[in-house]
Design a protein around this motif. Structure first.
Motif, PDB file in Angstrom:
ATOM      1  N   UNK A   1       0.825  -1.202   0.000  1.00 30.08           N
ATOM      2  CA  UNK A   1       0.000   0.000   0.000  1.00 30.08           C
ATOM      3  C   UNK A   1       0.862   1.257   0.000  1.00 30.08           C
ATOM      4  N   UNK A 210      -9.614  -5.303  -2.936  1.00 31.55           N
ATOM      5  CA  UNK A 210      -8.631  -6.134  -3.643  1.00 31.55           C
ATOM      6  C   UNK A 210      -9.316  -7.058  -4.651  1.00 31.55           C
ATOM      7  N   UNK A 213      -9.257  -5.741  -8.173  1.00 32.84           N
ATOM      8  CA  UNK A 213      -8.003  -5.942  -8.905  1.00 32.84           C
ATOM      9  C   UNK A 213      -8.031  -7.295  -9.600  1.00 32.84           C
ATOM     10  N   UNK A 214      -8.491  -8.305  -8.861  1.00 33.31           N
ATOM     11  CA  UNK A 214      -8.551  -9.654  -9.427  1.00 33.31           C
ATOM     12  C   UNK A 214      -9.539  -9.730 -10.588  1.00 33.31           C
ATOM     13  N   UNK A 216     -10.028  -7.741 -12.803  1.00 33.93           N
ATOM     14  CA  UNK A 216      -9.457  -7.239 -14.066  1.00 33.93           C
ATOM     15  C   UNK A 216      -9.318  -8.369 -15.073  1.00 33.93           C
ATOM     16  N   UNK A 226      -9.151 -17.677  -6.713  1.00 37.70           N
ATOM     17  CA  UNK A 226      -9.550 -17.738  -5.309  1.00 37.70           C
ATOM     18  C   UNK A 226     -10.605 -16.732  -4.897  1.00 37.70           C
ATOM     19  N   UNK A 227     -11.034 -15.868  -5.832  1.00 38.63           N
ATOM     20  CA  UNK A 227     -12.053 -14.877  -5.493  1.00 38.63           C
ATOM     21  C   UNK A 227     -13.447 -15.496  -5.610  1.00 38.63           C
ATOM     22  N   UNK A 228     -14.386 -14.964  -4.843  1.00 34.66           N
ATOM     23  CA  UNK A 228     -15.770 -15.390  -4.982  1.00 34.66           C
ATOM     24  C   UNK A 228     -16.590 -14.232  -5.545  1.00 34.66           C
ATOM     25  N   UNK A 272      -4.599   0.381 -11.334  1.00 34.22           N
ATOM     26  CA  UNK A 272      -5.038  -0.666 -10.419  1.00 34.22           C
ATOM     27  C   UNK A 272      -6.413  -0.279  -9.854  1.00 34.22           C
ATOM     28  N   UNK A 273      -7.465  -1.044 -10.198  1.00 41.06           N
ATOM     29  CA  UNK A 273      -8.800  -0.650  -9.739  1.00 41.06           C
ATOM     30  C   UNK A 273      -8.919  -0.637  -8.215  1.00 41.06           C
ATOM     31  N   UNK A 275      -6.483   0.104  -5.974  1.00 43.07           N
ATOM     32  CA  UNK A 275      -5.796   1.256  -5.396  1.00 43.07           C
ATOM     33  C   UNK A 275      -6.418   2.580  -5.820  1.00 43.07           C
TER      34      UNK A 275
ATOM     35  N   UNK B  72     -11.931 -22.209  -1.783  1.00 41.52           N
ATOM     36  CA  UNK B  72     -11.444 -21.536  -2.995  1.00 41.52           C
ATOM     37  C   UNK B  72      -9.949 -21.247  -2.972  1.00 41.52           C
ATOM     38  N   UNK B  73      -9.512 -20.685  -1.865  1.00 35.41           N
ATOM     39  CA  UNK B  73      -8.112 -20.278  -1.769  1.00 35.41           C
ATOM     40  C   UNK B  73      -7.202 -21.500  -1.771  1.00 35.41           C
ATOM     41  N   UNK B  92      -2.832  -2.677 -16.568  1.00 32.24           N
ATOM     42  CA  UNK B  92      -1.917  -2.808 -15.439  1.00 32.24           C
ATOM     43  C   UNK B  92      -0.518  -3.150 -15.949  1.00 32.24           C
ATOM     44  N   UNK B 110       0.022  -3.895  -2.454  1.00 35.62           N
ATOM     45  CA  UNK B 110       1.180  -3.867  -3.351  1.00 35.62           C
ATOM     46  C   UNK B 110       2.460  -4.098  -2.562  1.00 35.62           C
TER      47      UNK B 110
END
Lengths: 330, 253
Positions: A1, A210, A213-214, A216, A226-228, A272-273, A275, B72-73, B92, B110
């Motif tokens: 960050x 976050x 970002x994924x 994207x 790993x995102x839901x 970065x969406x 940030x 999931x993870x 990006x 980041x």
């Protein structure tokens, strides 16, 4: 960050300076010294009233609404992976404004001054609940945008209907005022009612950032990583609904800020969406506070609406962005 | 060593059976290629394996654990999936896209951990992207972009990599480069399962082949066991000439 910190610090400082400037400037300009004294609860009572009851609440309302629109816009753009998304796209603003207008039209506001903000929040939540229900059933964001379009169209048509049959010019002016957006004559109490909803909504969006970002990479890839998305979608809609609804209860519908601010900050955060949320909120807040100072200082016979200034300045930027986007595509 | 075991997996949507009782298994060190004409059910099979599409019956086990029930993870740390549709909504920088693969290891902001840094660097090296690491992705060519997506899949350091047409839209040289990356991954002990449409490419790289037609698995096993001119004719309807790992397509049957 770490990389975003200087940008956020700069924008936050500018926001504070802008709010201070808003206290300073006005029909009776105060000296820097007088503003500091009044803020500290010292000095002549008239100056304290000017600061604490008029200028500061107004500037804070603009700040808060701007921040809300900026963060919500950036979050929606992240979720929908579309730089042209904003609270208006999902029909939340329109539905919320309609609900506020209905409150005025049917004189519900005379029962209690709280009915107006409550109505706006209810309208936004109704729209978001509808979207959330759709979002849990469909995997397509296009569907969400289309529902938003439908909601906006319906709300727009209903607004026109109400305006056409408005009983007295006074209510008509009131309703126009509401749908054009303004932070004039807002009190600390108005802010206090909206604040919890705004804080809850924005905290939700910032907590989930976050995920944007994924996203994207598209939903299928994000899911594999790993995102839901089935959880992120309704959470974003809920956060946006709460914050934008409360924001509209405070200032009416103010467009384009939530769209322009994320666009400006995006190159500064490497596109970065995730940030972009915080700086987009801060920039939008800054823009609205400055625009409101402009509205107050403009030598017009009747005061301009903040939403009018936002649209006059924001809409051309929006069109320019669409143009540029088409050119750059491949 | 990782092992993916698929048992009698079926996917039915309405009246249509998209995948019909497919059983197969892949182990670490194997480079398996899933072949079959368009509409044979390859992508649906892959999606059902990772839980993206609900299987109607059957089971998928990864190292003895049922995949649909896997967190999931956890799943993402054991299984990298590169879908056919590889979009990128925002320009990006390359390094940031590759770093997305570390989400399943807890990377959110980041500030990558030393482990993240090491994995990102390894993925960049493996895909020959070190020099492009700071470039925005909208300035890359199609071949470079495909490598970026491959890199972010490798970056998760999962022992199993499943990719749906990783060489789609790549010219021959870039397709070979991509397959080299995947083969290196398998030779280092990883398990690879990819869908390919290029029979010659499959013959050159695969250790194992799985043949699908009309939702069914018609053959599966080592390259030597299952790659025959007759099978190419049966599954794809083409005449081929096969000499060892060299395959040429001569025309329709």
């Amino acid at each position: 960050m770490n990389r975003e910190l200087p940008l956020n610090a700069i924008l936050a400082s500018l926001c504070i300076i802008a709010v201070f400037a808003a206290c300073l400037l006005g029909s009776t300009p105060l000296s820097v010294d007088a503003v500091f004294k009044a803020l500290a609860g010292l000095g002549p009572e008239t100056e304290q009233v000017v600061i604490w009851s008029i200028r500061l609440p107004r500037a804070l309302a603009a700040l808060l609404v701007g921040f809300t629109l900026g963060v919500s816009g950036a979050a929606l753009q992240g979720l929908l992976r579309n730089p042209l998304a904003e609270p208006g796209v999902l029909g939340v603003s329109a539905t919320s404004t309609l609900a506020a207008t209905v409150m005025i039209y049917f004189n519900v506001v005379h029962l209690s001054p709280w009915m107006l903000p409550l109505g706006a929040i209810a309208g936004a939540l109704l729209a978001t609940a509808l979207l959330a229900a759709a979002a849990s059933r469909t995997r397509s964001v296009v569907t969400l945008i289309l529902i938003g379009f439908g909601l906006s169209s319906f709300a727009g048509a209903f607004m026109s209907l109400l305006l056409n049959v408005a009983p007295t010019p006074f209510t008509l002016a009131d309703m126009v005022n509401w749908s054009l957006g303004s932070v004039a004559n807002r009190s600390v109490d108005d802010i206090a009612l909206a604040l919890p909803f705004i804080v809850a909504g924005l905290a939700l969006l910032l907590h989930e950032r976050s995920g944007y970002r994924l996203l994207s990479l598209g939903e299928e890839s994000a899911e594999a990583l790993g995102l839901n998305p089935a959880r992120l979608r309704p959470l974003t809609v809920l956060g946006t609904g709460l914050a934008v609804g409360a924001g509209i209860s405070l200032a009416g519908a103010i467009g384009f800020v939530g769209l322009v601010a994320p666009h400006i900050v995006r190159p500064l955060v490497n596109h970065d969406p995730a940030r972009s949320l915080l700086p987009a909120g801060l920039l939008a807040a800054l823009l609205l506070v400055l625009a409101d100072i402009g509205v107050r200082l403009a030598p017009t016979t009747s005061e301009l609406n903040l939403g009018v200034i936002a649209a006059v300045l924001g809409a051309p930027v929006f069109v320019w962005l669409v143009f540029r986007r088409e050119v750059h595509r491949d | 060593m990782t092992e993916l075991r698929v048992d009698k997996l079926s996917v039915t949507v309405g009246d249509a059976t998209l995948v019909d009782e497919v059983s197969l298994s892949i182990k670490g060190g194997q480079f398996a290629v899933l072949l079959g004409p368009n509409g044979a059910g390859k992508t649906t099979l892959l999606r059902a394996m990772i839980g993206g599409v609900k299987m109607t019956s059957g089971s998928v086990h990864l190292d003895g654990k049922a995949v649909p029930g896997l967190d999931r993870m956890k799943r993402a740390r054991r299984l990298s999936y590169l879908p056919q549709q590889r979009s990128l909504a925002w320009p990006l920088p390359v390094r940031d896209v590759v770093a997305l693969g570390r989400y399943c290891h807890g990377l959110r902001g980041s500030r990558p951990s030393p482990d993240d840094e090491r994995a990102i660097q390894r993925a960049l090296v493996a895909t020959d992207l070190v020099e492009l690491a700071e470039r925005p992705t909208n300035t890359l060519s199609g071949g470079e972009l495909a490598r970026v997506h491959c890199a972010r899949a490798l970056c998760a350091e999962a022992p199993l990599l499943i990719a749906d047409e990783p060489t789609a839209a790549l010219d021959l040289r870039h397709a070979f480069a991509m397959m080299d990356v995947l083969r290196d991954f398998a030779e280092q002990g990883g398990a690879v399962l990819v869908v390919l449409h290029d029979l010659a490419l499959a013959a050159r790289y695969a250790t194992h082949l799985f043949w699908m037609k009309n939702a069914c698995l018609v053959a599966g096993g080592t390259l030597e066991e299952t790659l025959t001119e007759a099978r190419c004719a049966e599954v794809y309807g083409v005449r081929t000439t096969i000499r060892g790992r060299s395959l040429s397509v001569d025309g329709p049957v």
